[in-house]
Scaffold this active site. Structure first.
Site, PDB file in Angstrom:
ATOM      1  N   ARG A 239      31.478  13.803  -8.325  1.00  0.00           N
ATOM      2  CA  ARG A 239      32.032  14.584  -9.425  1.00  0.00           C
ATOM      3  C   ARG A 239      33.556  14.605  -9.305  1.00  0.00           C
ATOM      4  O   ARG A 239      34.114  14.778  -8.213  1.00  0.00           O
ATOM      5  CB  ARG A 239      31.490  16.018  -9.424  1.00  0.00           C
ATOM      6  CG  ARG A 239      30.061  16.151  -9.934  1.00  0.00           C
ATOM      7  CD  ARG A 239      29.964  15.797 -11.417  1.00  0.00           C
ATOM      8  NE  ARG A 239      28.633  15.961 -11.974  1.00  0.00           N
ATOM      9  CZ  ARG A 239      27.716  15.009 -12.039  1.00  0.00           C
ATOM     10  NH1 ARG A 239      27.983  13.816 -11.529  1.00  0.00           N
ATOM     11  NH2 ARG A 239      26.545  15.236 -12.594  1.00  0.00           N
ATOM     12  N   GLU A 268      36.398  14.531 -18.296  1.00  0.00           N
ATOM     13  CA  GLU A 268      35.657  13.413 -18.875  1.00  0.00           C
ATOM     14  C   GLU A 268      35.153  13.769 -20.269  1.00  0.00           C
ATOM     15  O   GLU A 268      34.517  14.815 -20.430  1.00  0.00           O
ATOM     16  CB  GLU A 268      34.473  13.039 -17.977  1.00  0.00           C
ATOM     17  CG  GLU A 268      34.872  12.522 -16.611  1.00  0.00           C
ATOM     18  CD  GLU A 268      33.658  12.142 -15.768  1.00  0.00           C
ATOM     19  OE1 GLU A 268      32.517  12.218 -16.276  1.00  0.00           O
ATOM     20  OE2 GLU A 268      33.854  11.785 -14.600  1.00  0.00           O
ATOM     21  N   HIS A 297      32.174   6.766 -15.447  1.00  0.00           N
ATOM     22  CA  HIS A 297      30.968   7.515 -15.086  1.00  0.00           C
ATOM     23  C   HIS A 297      29.723   6.686 -15.426  1.00  0.00           C
ATOM     24  O   HIS A 297      28.746   7.180 -16.006  1.00  0.00           O
ATOM     25  CB  HIS A 297      30.924   8.859 -15.809  1.00  0.00           C
ATOM     26  CG  HIS A 297      30.113   9.889 -15.075  1.00  0.00           C
ATOM     27  ND1 HIS A 297      30.460  11.214 -15.023  1.00  0.00           N
ATOM     28  CD2 HIS A 297      28.964   9.792 -14.354  1.00  0.00           C
ATOM     29  CE1 HIS A 297      29.566  11.891 -14.313  1.00  0.00           C
ATOM     30  NE2 HIS A 297      28.649  11.046 -13.897  1.00  0.00           N
TER      31      HIS A 297
END
Length: 335
Positions: A239, A268, A297
């Site tokens: 993360r 994000e 991601h």
């Protein structure tokens, strides 16, 4: 009849969800592609279950879901959900912890090896104008695996998969995870350290695999990164907020870190103005040539993993909402 919402319209239909959830559940797809805020109040008022993938579910939206009983986060992390607010309303929160393990582990190793073998560096240099000479380059990035300690922060499912891969490539694997019982290191044939500082001091490559909690947010700041051996490589597929980008930028710029591979960022998707490190990366500033790799991601993704998310999310919703089980339920007081 129960109603379950999948607001993001991730899949072309609801046939699989309907098959798994059964005839006593109505599945509604779409209506909130840009966020739960877009869902009409009338639809929210009917929802007993809610699937969340990319969206956030803030407490300020929960009054619109008076019947809500279960939320399934279609992924491992659940930091997108306001768990205290959901717990206060008696809503069960679940995740899907057992999809994409191999994909993320492969991705983490790919980032580490792409940096440590100089692949990204030579890729960038050979497509420059003019291209670099046709020869190897002396650089702190490139090191023999068996001379390197591969540090793993968090030895859960993905961390364990990475440990086995790194070990197979010849790295000396060391990890820190305060929540695991004694003996895990012996079972895997790797080495355990007792604290974060000890891990940092030994890690020529550091791969982050801890969840985002109130204790791990900002855990790796500049001071922590400077405890790594000079010339270390850092990989984050966990993360974004665990890692301080200001500290990372400073350590890359002065050579404390030889390179970094990031699949996650603190924000994000990144919004303008983006962080200076990301701006420098996008502008291909020379000091980052071959030293920073960013992926969006995407470490979890293969077509097979995406199907796993779908099936396992529906199975979790069935277990919790329809059958009253506690499959993958996150305890309200969990970190």
């Amino acid at each position: 009849m129960l109603t379950v919402l999948e607001p993001e319209g991730l899949y072309p239909d609801t046939a699989l969800e309907q098959e798994i959830l059964g005839p006593g559940v109505r599945v509604i797809r779409g209506g909130g592609r840009g966020g739960v805020e877009e869902l009409p109040d009338s639809l929210c008022a009917e929802a007993d279950g809610l699937f969340i993938f990319r969206h956030w579910l803030p407490g300020s939206q929960l009054h619109r879901f008076p019947k809500l009983k279960a939320v399934v986060r279609m992924g491992v992390g659940y930091d997108r959900l306001d768990r205290p607010a959901l717990a206060a309303r008696g809503v069960k929160v679940c995740n899907v912890p057992d999809y994409g393990t191999t994909e993320v582990a492969d991705h983490a190793m790919a980032l580490a090896l792409t940096l440590r073998r100089g692949i990204a560096l030579h890729h960038d240099l050979q497509r420059a104008d003019p291209p670099a000479p046709w020869q190897y380059l002396e650089t702190p990035l490139v090191q023999r695996a068996e001379t390197q300690n591969f540090g793993i922060l968090g030895l859960g499912r993905i961390g364990t998969a990475v440990a086995l891969r790194a070990k197979a490539f010849g790295f000396r694997v060391v990890f820190f995870d305060p929540f695991l019982p004694n003996g895990v290191d012996r079972a895997l044939g790797i080495r355990r350290v007792r604290g974060l500082e000890e891990l940092l001091a030994q890690s020529d490559v550091l791969s982050i695999h801890t969840p985002l909690t109130r204790h791990t947010r900002g855990l790796l700041d500049e001071a922590a990164l400077r405890r790594l051996p000079r010339g270390a490589v850092l990989v984050n597929t966990a993360r974004g907020p665990i890692l301080d980008l200001d500290g990372l930028a400073a350590c890359l710029r002065d050579g404390q870190l030889a390179g970094a591979g990031l699949d996650v960022l603190p924000e994000e998707p990144p919004k303008e103005p983006v962080h200076p490190l990301l701006a420098a990366y996008r502008a291909r500033e020379p000091w980052l040539t071959g030293r920073l790799i960013v992926t969006p991601h995407s470490a979890f993704h293969t077509p097979q993993a995406f199907e796993d998310i779908r099936r396992k999310s529906a199975e979790t919703m069935r277990d919790v909402l329809v059958e009253g089980r506690n499959t993958n339920v996150i305890a309200a007081d969990a970190d």
